[in-house]
Every structure is written in structure tokens, then in C-alpha cells.
Design a protein around this motif. Structure first.
Motif, PDB file in Angstrom:
ATOM      1  N   ARG A  69       0.861  -1.173   0.000  1.00  0.00           N
ATOM      2  CA  ARG A  69       0.000   0.000   0.000  1.00  0.00           C
ATOM      3  C   ARG A  69       0.904   1.232   0.000  1.00  0.00           C
ATOM      4  N   GLY A  70       0.616   2.148  -0.904  1.00  0.00           N
ATOM      5  CA  GLY A  70       1.432   3.344  -1.051  1.00  0.00           C
ATOM      6  C   GLY A  70       0.802   4.559  -0.423  1.00  0.00           C
ATOM      7  N   LEU A  71       1.341   5.712  -0.750  1.00  0.00           N
ATOM      8  CA  LEU A  71       0.801   6.963  -0.220  1.00  0.00           C
ATOM      9  C   LEU A  71      -0.648   7.155  -0.645  1.00  0.00           C
ATOM     10  N   LYS A  72      -0.922   6.775  -1.899  1.00  0.00           N
ATOM     11  CA  LYS A  72      -2.281   6.865  -2.438  1.00  0.00           C
ATOM     12  C   LYS A  72      -2.716   5.476  -2.911  1.00  0.00           C
ATOM     13  N   ARG A  73      -4.023   5.315  -3.073  1.00  0.00           N
ATOM     14  CA  ARG A  73      -4.549   4.094  -3.676  1.00  0.00           C
ATOM     15  C   ARG A  73      -5.724   4.481  -4.557  1.00  0.00           C
ATOM     16  N   TYR A  74      -5.773   3.897  -5.731  1.00  0.00           N
ATOM     17  CA  TYR A  74      -6.847   4.228  -6.659  1.00  0.00           C
ATOM     18  C   TYR A  74      -8.106   3.450  -6.313  1.00  0.00           C
ATOM     19  N   ASP A  75      -9.184   4.178  -6.090  1.00  0.00           N
ATOM     20  CA  ASP A  75     -10.461   3.551  -5.782  1.00  0.00           C
ATOM     21  C   ASP A  75     -10.816   2.580  -6.913  1.00  0.00           C
ATOM     22  N   PRO A  76     -11.077   1.299  -6.583  1.00  0.00           N
ATOM     23  CA  PRO A  76     -11.306   0.303  -7.630  1.00  0.00           C
ATOM     24  C   PRO A  76     -12.489   0.634  -8.536  1.00  0.00           C
ATOM     25  N   ASP A  83      -6.078   8.981  -0.293  1.00  0.00           N
ATOM     26  CA  ASP A  83      -4.968   8.846   0.650  1.00  0.00           C
ATOM     27  C   ASP A  83      -5.014   7.468   1.298  1.00  0.00           C
ATOM     28  N   MET A  84      -3.873   6.795   1.350  1.00  0.00           N
ATOM     29  CA  MET A  84      -3.795   5.507   2.012  1.00  0.00           C
ATOM     30  C   MET A  84      -2.794   5.628   3.160  1.00  0.00           C
ATOM     31  N   VAL A  85      -1.498   5.495   2.873  1.00  0.00           N
ATOM     32  CA  VAL A  85      -0.508   5.700   3.939  1.00  0.00           C
ATOM     33  C   VAL A  85      -0.318   7.198   4.206  1.00  0.00           C
ATOM     34  N   ALA A  86      -0.610   8.015   3.216  1.00  0.00           N
ATOM     35  CA  ALA A  86      -0.471   9.467   3.380  1.00  0.00           C
ATOM     36  C   ALA A  86      -1.593  10.025   4.246  1.00  0.00           C
ATOM     37  N   GLU A  87      -1.211  10.821   5.230  1.00  0.00           N
ATOM     38  CA  GLU A  87      -2.182  11.619   5.991  1.00  0.00           C
ATOM     39  C   GLU A  87      -2.574  12.843   5.181  1.00  0.00           C
ATOM     40  N   LYS A  88      -1.546  13.464   4.573  1.00  0.00           N
ATOM     41  CA  LYS A  88      -1.797  14.625   3.712  1.00  0.00           C
ATOM     42  C   LYS A  88      -0.572  14.883   2.847  1.00  0.00           C
ATOM     43  N   LEU A 185       0.854   8.969  -7.290  1.00  0.00           N
ATOM     44  CA  LEU A 185       1.528   8.233  -6.218  1.00  0.00           C
ATOM     45  C   LEU A 185       0.810   6.959  -5.795  1.00  0.00           C
ATOM     46  N   GLY A 186      -0.298   6.635  -6.460  1.00  0.00           N
ATOM     47  CA  GLY A 186      -0.928   5.342  -6.236  1.00  0.00           C
ATOM     48  C   GLY A 186      -0.285   4.257  -7.085  1.00  0.00           C
ATOM     49  N   TYR A 187       0.585   4.660  -7.990  1.00  0.00           N
ATOM     50  CA  TYR A 187       1.264   3.668  -8.832  1.00  0.00           C
ATOM     51  C   TYR A 187       2.296   2.907  -7.999  1.00  0.00           C
ATOM     52  N   GLN A 188       2.444   1.614  -8.293  1.00  0.00           N
ATOM     53  CA  GLN A 188       3.208   0.723  -7.422  1.00  0.00           C
ATOM     54  C   GLN A 188       4.694   1.042  -7.337  1.00  0.00           C
ATOM     55  N   ALA A 189       5.231   1.744  -8.330  1.00  0.00           N
ATOM     56  CA  ALA A 189       6.652   2.101  -8.269  1.00  0.00           C
ATOM     57  C   ALA A 189       6.968   2.955  -7.052  1.00  0.00           C
ATOM     58  N   PHE A 190       5.957   3.646  -6.524  1.00  0.00           N
ATOM     59  CA  PHE A 190       6.168   4.556  -5.394  1.00  0.00           C
ATOM     60  C   PHE A 190       5.926   3.878  -4.037  1.00  0.00           C
ATOM     61  N   SER A 191       5.868   2.549  -4.012  1.00  0.00           N
ATOM     62  CA  SER A 191       5.645   1.821  -2.759  1.00  0.00           C
ATOM     63  C   SER A 191       6.829   1.973  -1.807  1.00  0.00           C
ATOM     64  N   PRO A 192       6.568   1.870  -0.494  1.00  0.00           N
ATOM     65  CA  PRO A 192       7.661   1.881   0.484  1.00  0.00           C
ATOM     66  C   PRO A 192       8.333   0.516   0.539  1.00  0.00           C
ATOM     67  N   LEU A 193       9.553   0.471   1.046  1.00  0.00           N
ATOM     68  CA  LEU A 193      10.257  -0.797   1.187  1.00  0.00           C
ATOM     69  C   LEU A 193      10.817  -0.932   2.604  1.00  0.00           C
ATOM     70  N   PRO A 194      10.781  -2.161   3.149  1.00  0.00           N
ATOM     71  CA  PRO A 194      11.339  -2.386   4.483  1.00  0.00           C
ATOM     72  C   PRO A 194      12.859  -2.485   4.423  1.00  0.00           C
ATOM     73  N   LYS A 195      13.494  -2.385   5.572  1.00  0.00           N
ATOM     74  CA  LYS A 195      14.955  -2.481   5.625  1.00  0.00           C
ATOM     75  C   LYS A 195      15.451  -3.834   5.107  1.00  0.00           C
ATOM     76  N   ALA A 196      14.619  -4.866   5.290  1.00  0.00           N
ATOM     77  CA  ALA A 196      15.010  -6.211   4.855  1.00  0.00           C
ATOM     78  C   ALA A 196      15.238  -6.276   3.349  1.00  0.00           C
ATOM     79  N   PHE A 197      14.592  -5.410   2.603  1.00  0.00           N
ATOM     80  CA  PHE A 197      14.792  -5.368   1.155  1.00  0.00           C
ATOM     81  C   PHE A 197      16.253  -5.074   0.834  1.00  0.00           C
ATOM     82  N   PHE A 198      16.881  -4.229   1.644  1.00  0.00           N
ATOM     83  CA  PHE A 198      18.258  -3.807   1.400  1.00  0.00           C
ATOM     84  C   PHE A 198      19.279  -4.701   2.108  1.00  0.00           C
TER      85      PHE A 198
END
Length: 543
Positions: A69-76, A83-88, A185-198
Motif C-alpha cells: 500500500r502506497g501513499l495513495k490508492r486508486y479507488d477500484p 490517501d492511504m498511507v499518506a495523511e496529507k 503516487l498510487g502507482y506501485q513504483a512509489f511503494s515503500p520498502l522495508p529495511k530487509a529489502f536492502f
């Protein structure tokens, strides 16, 4: 998006991945009547490792949509960027943005989702050394050129336009004003990544960790992936089923047969050969709806014989010689809709779709077509050749039909012929090296539901997917003004003004909009496709 090439030069979107990239049969996990609460669904092997910034095709995208889940999510249903993870996301100038995250988000390994999670992911995606397919999505950010030079080694490891202020806040500086940038920013390229990814990249690729409603239970390339509901998922869109088993098929006809025989719950691309049977087979369990996909014929305007003054009337005449209604009914059985603009009806009128902008140029009128072409001096060299790959979809069938329509309209014999290219890869190589000398197929599936994504990457001077090399200063000016317009409705109006130039110049011929299709088992309910023609897996109920 500016510079983005993700928008799947769709060789048939889902069909490509199912037919061309899958490399196994079905998994041996239970199908339609299998494990309680688990949805079994057809799948094709992802083309690339499942990194968000490296996945630019539909099959990998299905997984990312469940894992992240990213900052935004497109309503299906509406496509609105919520806004998803984004507050504003605040800005005073449409160029510098302050992003604030909501409390409580975490990855499935219990690591908190922070501002650093986004900034590290975006910097990784942009870095040329990581060879991420979606890196152009970060090209609007200040400092992109330093981490992703066109040649040579990068000058920096991070983009200077990204600054972490605290755990919940980061700022983004863009190179230019881009008022609708937050909507991308709802596009998946803008997703967050955990430290384990690195820290354990190989381990992460084998079993990805995200912050979405599912976790990966197991993944066997060539066979399938088992995802299970994350019980403590903190988001609002919790999974309504126990999990999803994605099963790799090399042939979507086999998947359809498994669905009908009760060995599979969901097929999200009904094969063309089954369209004559699907309503009888499935009744109201067959979905056929508009998606953010358009097919066009693009002219090679880098060739003087197609770009010289007056040829816009020839291009317009060819468009009017195509009987879209007949072709979409006979070949596609109404899974395509005749195009009336250069976007998609899935955008809606508020989003910029226009049923009138193409006007008469998109209406079959053989007499008017012949007059336009004749009065403008005729076809270049007296003929026209259409080119496409023919390894997937029904491309040869519809190209033959288009040529027949043109030949019948002109009444001068077989002046329209087809140049079939054996593979999608070979076709793309010829297309991207500007070797084609006649109109060629262009399939475009949007990255996000914005009119900008249908126009700028394809028709802006020098844009990454402008394979016809169309160039019009007024078009470019209107696109620039639209991107800088802070009022969304005014921005859409500016983009629509730019589209009127396409209607006048006809750098490409809109053919038809492609629908999303799916069929599902009786034991499922609440099955729906989003605007990208991907099932909304988390809302499906079993039993």
C-alpha cells in the motif's frame, strides 16, 4: 507519466504475460473447490523480480497490489486517488510537496513504515545501477539526473529533491510544476520498502515483505505463488478471504477449461476463442467492462512521405475508412468498444474522456474517406502497410479486417497490406528504432487514471513512448500549462485542448478501447475488476 514507459505497450496486456512469459502448467494446489476460504486464480510468471520499481507488467503488478500500500490508492470503482498511507500531501506551488504519513502503518515483519521507507525505496528505484524498469517515474524529482545519468557513472547515491524531516514527514522537490503529481503516487513504483529489502535482498526477492493485506506464504517460479491474509494488517481494506493461490498457466484456454470444470476459481482474461461460449458457460459470473486501455494505429511521422504538409487529410481519411463497429463486433464480440478519443471511457468525463473530440474522423464513412485521400494526393506510393506483432491476441485478424475495410472504401484493389512480425520483442525493437515505414499498432495501458498519462508519454515532443515522433509546439505548450495548473478541472480542460490538436493532425488513429474481462466460480462473490482490469482480490468472498 513524463518519461514513463511502464504503460505496457500491451501486446494484449494480460494475454501477453499469460502466453509469453508463463513457463509452467498449473500448480498442484486445490482449485475451485480447494482449501477453504482460499481463492485460486490464473496467473502468468512475472517478467522481472517483484521489486516495485522493476515491475512494469500486469502479472507482477497483481502481486504488488496485494503486497503493498502506497501513499495513495486508486479507488477500484471510480479510479480516484485516495490517501492511504499518506495523511496529507501539501503544496503551495505545485512543485514542492510536504508529505505526512498516517500513524500505525507497518510492514508484515512488524517494521514501522516511515518517511525513510519511502525515500530509500524511491532512491533505489531511481539509481541507474539498480536497473529498475520504472526509474523514469522518479525523473520529475530534483537530483534524478545525478543518480540516473544518460551515460556514465552516477554523481550521487540519492536524489537531492528528497529530504526526510522526521519519521512521519518528508519533502519532495520537483524540477517543474506538476499539479497532478500527487495523483500519480498510487502507482506501485512509489511503494515503500522495508529495511530487509536492502539488508537481505536475495531473501526478500524469494519471499517479498510488504505492507499490504496479504503476505507471501510460498513462491515457486513457473508454478505459482501462495498469498495468505495478514490478520493484523493495519489498513482499512482488510482481505475478505483467507488468501489467494496464483497458478501459472501457459495457455489461458487451459485456465478457462479449469474454471469451467471446477478446478479454478478465477480467470481474469477470457480467451478470444471462448468469447462465443462465455455467456452460456458463466452467465452473470462473466465480467466485461471498460479498462484504461486503448489500441491505436500510429503513423511514422519521421518518414517525410507521411509527415509532409497535407498528409493529415490522408491520415484522417484512413481513419474514416475503418469500420470499427463491425470489427469490434465480429472479431472481439463486444470486448472492445470503438474509440472516439485518445484516452479511455474508464477515465469518465470528469477525468477527461471525451466522446466527441475525434468527431467524424472516428466515424466510418467510406465515400468521405476516399475523397479526403484522393484530394490530398493519395496514399504514399499508392499503398499503406500495417505492422504488428502476431504472436498474441487477435492482431492478425483485426489487421486483416482493417485492411479489408480500407481496400473496400478506396476501391483500388489491395492497396492496404499487412506486415506481420513474429514476436512482440522483434516488433518493439523495430518500433523503438524507428524502422517502420507505415502505420503500426500501438497498445497503451495507463499507469494511473489521469488523462495526462494517455497524452504526454505518447505525443509530447521527445517523450519516451512517442514512437511516431509527432511534434507540435502548441500541443507541448498546452500539456505544460495543464501540468502547471493547480485546479484539477482546469488542468483536465487544458489536456482536452491539447487533444483537439491530435484530432486535427491525426498522428495516430484511435481504433478501440479494450475491456477487462474475467470469469469466476459459483463459490465466489463480490468479484470485481479495477480500472486496470486487475481483480480486486482483497474484496473477494469465498463460499
Amino acid at each position: 507519466m513524463r518519461g514513463a514507459t511502464h504503460a505496457k505497450w500491451a501486446a494484449g496486456a494480460v494475454a501477453v504475460a499469460l502466453a509469453a512469459t508463463a513457463c509452467g502448467g498449473g500448480s498442484d494446489s486445490g482449485g475451485g473447490g480447494g482449501e477453504a476460504g482460499i481463492v485460486s486464480s490464473s496467473w502468468g510468471d512475472p517478467q522481472n523480480p517483484l521489486e516495485p520499481a522493476n515491475t512494469n507488467e500486469v502479472q507482477g503488478g497483481k502481486v504488488l497490489d496485494m503486497l503493498f500500500r502506497g501513499l495513495k490508492r486508486y479507488d477500484p470503482k471510480t479510479g480516484e486517488a485516495l490517501d492511504m498511507v499518506a495523511e496529507k500531501i501539501d503544496t503551495t506551488d505545485s512543485q514542492n510537496f510536504t508529505i505526512t504519513l498516517k500513524d500505525g502503518w507497518k510492514f508484515s515483519n512488524d517494521e514501522p513504515v516511515t518517511a525513510q521507507s519511502f525515500v530509500d525505496a524511491w532512491n533505489y528505484g531511481a539509481d541507474v545501477r539498480n536497473k529498475q524498469n520504472n526509474s523514469p517515474f522518479f525523473s520529475d524529482i530534483v537530483g534524478y539526473a545525478d543518480v540516473h545519468p544518460t551515460s556514465g557513472e552516477p554523481k550521487a547515491k540519492t536524489m537531492s529533491g528528497l529530504v526526510v524531516k522526521d519519521a512521519k514527514t518528508f519533502t519532495v522537490a520537483l524540477k517543474n510544476k506538476f499539479s497532478t503529481w500527487p495523483e500519480t503516487l498510487g502507482y506501485q513504483a512509489f511503494s515503500p520498502l522495508p529495511k530487509a529489502f536492502f539488508t537481505d535482498h536475495a531473501g526478500w526477492l524469494n519471499k517479498p515483505i510488504g505492507n499490504g493485506p496479504y503476505t507471501v506464504d510460498s513462491y515457486t517460479k513457473g508454478t505459482g505463488m501462495q498469498l495468505r491474509k495478514w490478520d493484523t494488517y493495519p489498513g482499512p481494506d482488510k482481505a475478505q478471504n483467507g488468501g489467494v493461490d496464483l497458478k501459472v498457466y501457459t495457455d489461458n484456454n487451459t485456465a478457462y477449461t479449469d474454471l469451467i470444470s471446477g478446478n479454478l476459481d478465477l480467470v481474469d482474461d477470457v480467451p478470444a476463442q471462448q468469447l462465443k461460449n462465455v455467456k452460456n458457460d458463466l452467465g452473470d459470473r462473466y465480467i466485461n467492462q471498460p479498462a484504461l486501455i486503448i489500441q491505436t494505429l500510429t503513423f511514422p511521422l519521421y518518414d517525410p512521405q507521411w509527415s509532409k504538409e497535407g498528409m493529415e487529410n490522408v491520415r484522417r481519411g484512413i481513419s474514416m475508412a475503418i469500420n470499427r463497429d463491425e470489427i469490434t463486433k465480429q472479431i472481439f464480440r463486444d470486448t472492445r468498444t470503438p474509440a472516439k478519443d485518445w484516452t479511455s471511457p474508464a477515465l469518465g468525463e470528469k477525468g477527461g474522456f471525451s466522446s466527441t473530440v475525434c468527431g467524424d474522423a472516428c466515424v466510418y464513412d467510406p465515400a468521405a474517406a476516399k475523397k479526403l485521400i484522393t484530394d490530398a494526393g493519395g496514399l504514399p506510393g499508392g499503398k499503406v502497410t500495417l505492422t504488428s506483432n502476431v504472436d498474441t491476441g487477435s492482431h492478425r485478424d483485426w489487421m486483416d479486417a482493417v485492411c479489408n475495410s480500407i481496400n473496400n472504401a478506396l476501391g483500388e484493389g489491395p492497396v492496404c497490406t499487412v506486415n506481420p512480425i513474429g514476436t512482440f520483442a522483434d516488433f518493439r525493437n523495430q518500433q523503438s528504432s524507428f524502422k517502420l515505414t507505415g502505420p503500426f499498432r500501438s497498445g497503451w495501458q495507463a499507469d494511473y487514471p489521469l488523462i495526462q498519462n494517455f497524452l504526454q508519454p505518447l505525443y509530447y515532443t521527445g517523450a519516451s513512448s512517442n514512437y511516431g515522433k509527432f511534434s507540435n509546439p502548441e500541443f507541448d505548450k498546452l500539456v505544460d500549462e495543464a501540468n502547471q495548473e493547480s485546479d484539477a478541472a482546469k488542468a483536465v480542460a487544458k489536456f482536452q485542448d491539447s487533444e483537439k490538436i491530435l484530432a486535427a493532425q491525426m498522428p495516430s488513429i484511435p481504433l478501440w478501447y479494450q475491456n477487462g474481462s474475467a470469469g469466476y466460480a459459483e463459490r465466489l462473490s463480490d468479484v470485481a475488476l479495477n480500472q486496470f482490469s486487475v481483480p480486486v482480490y482483497d474484496q473477494i468472498k469465498v463460499g
